[in-house]
Scaffold this active site. Sequence first.
Site: not given
Ligand SMILES: Nc1nc2c(c(=O)[nH]1)N[C@@H](CN(C=O)c1ccc(C(=O)N[C@@H](CCC(=O)O)C(=O)O)cc1)CN2
Ligand SMILES: NCC(=O)N[C@@H]1O[C@H](COP(=O)([O-])[O-])[C@@H](O)[C@H]1O
Length: 201
Positions: A14, A96-99, A113, A115
């Site tokens: 965070g 860290m979830h794909i929405l 987001n 990134h």
């Molecule tokens: N629909 C979207 N969802 C999310 C986006 C986006 O652009 N479109 N951004 C992500 C954040 N992110 C990268 O910026 C990202 C985070 C996590 C994953 C990923 O592969 N997650 C895995 C599970 C990982 C875990 O639970 O530890 C998964 O979802 O299977 C990819 C990209 C946030 N969501």
């Molecule tokens: N794909 C998304 C991703 O990689 N996000 C990354 O998770 C970290 C969160 O740190 P925080 O919990 O200290 O803010 C940050 O480095 C952010 O860019």
Amino acid sequence: MSLPRLVVLISGSGTNLQALIDAVAADRLRATIVLVVSNKKTAYGLQRAAAAGIPTIIFPLKPFKDAGRTRIEYDIDLAQKILDVRPDLVVLAGWMHILSSQFLDRFPNNVMNLHPALPGEFDGAEAIHRAFDAFMEGKIKRTGVMVHKVIADVDRGEVILKEEVPIHEGDRLEDLETRIHVVEHRLIVAGAQKFLDELVA
Ligand SMILES: Nc1nc2c(c(=O)[nH]1)N[C@@H](CN(C=O)c1ccc(C(=O)N[C@@H](CCC(=O)O)C(=O)O)cc1)CN2
Ligand SMILES: NCC(=O)N[C@@H]1O[C@H](COP(=O)([O-])[O-])[C@@H](O)[C@H]1O
């Protein structure tokens, strides 16, 4: 006139949430954070929110999976919890979830987001590590950070702000991570303000 309402989604430490909290407190971000949601009960960002008096929800996926329910059902329930507090902007700060589209359809054009990569490079998780590996292979000399609108296609939404981050000879991974986090903490605030300004424009 009431301040724009932010909901921030986290999964970890965070530090980017803290950057938003600090910016609101210092009047560098004209908004109010009305809710922080974490999918991990151990996320230290929950402590940061509590210390700032911000309501929190811990909403893990595992109970849905254990009950034989789907990620779509999770996303729909998650969306409703967020809609209940009437956000103007939802910020993914290390979420860290794909929405799914079922979530995003409930938030037309107001999910952002952060990134740690440049547009079209290192989409997805572990972006910093992957960029560092590419540097060590001589493929790149810089990476970057971007703030973008969230669409179903991961990390491919319209870019709001971006900034290059150099990688120096002799850098270790932690050196690059530190350099990137400094940029993140500034860009997430500037990106949120820009997003909100454009919402009301
Ligand atoms: N629909 C979207 N969802 C999310 C986006 C986006 O652009 N479109 N951004 C992500 C954040 N992110 C990268 O910026 C990202 C985070 C996590 C994953 C990923 O592969 N997650 C895995 C599970 C990982 C875990 O639970 O530890 C998964 O979802 O299977 C990819 C990209 C946030 N969501
Ligand atoms: N794909 C998304 C991703 O990689 N996000 C990354 O998770 C970290 C969160 O740190 P925080 O919990 O200290 O803010 C940050 O480095 C952010 O860019």
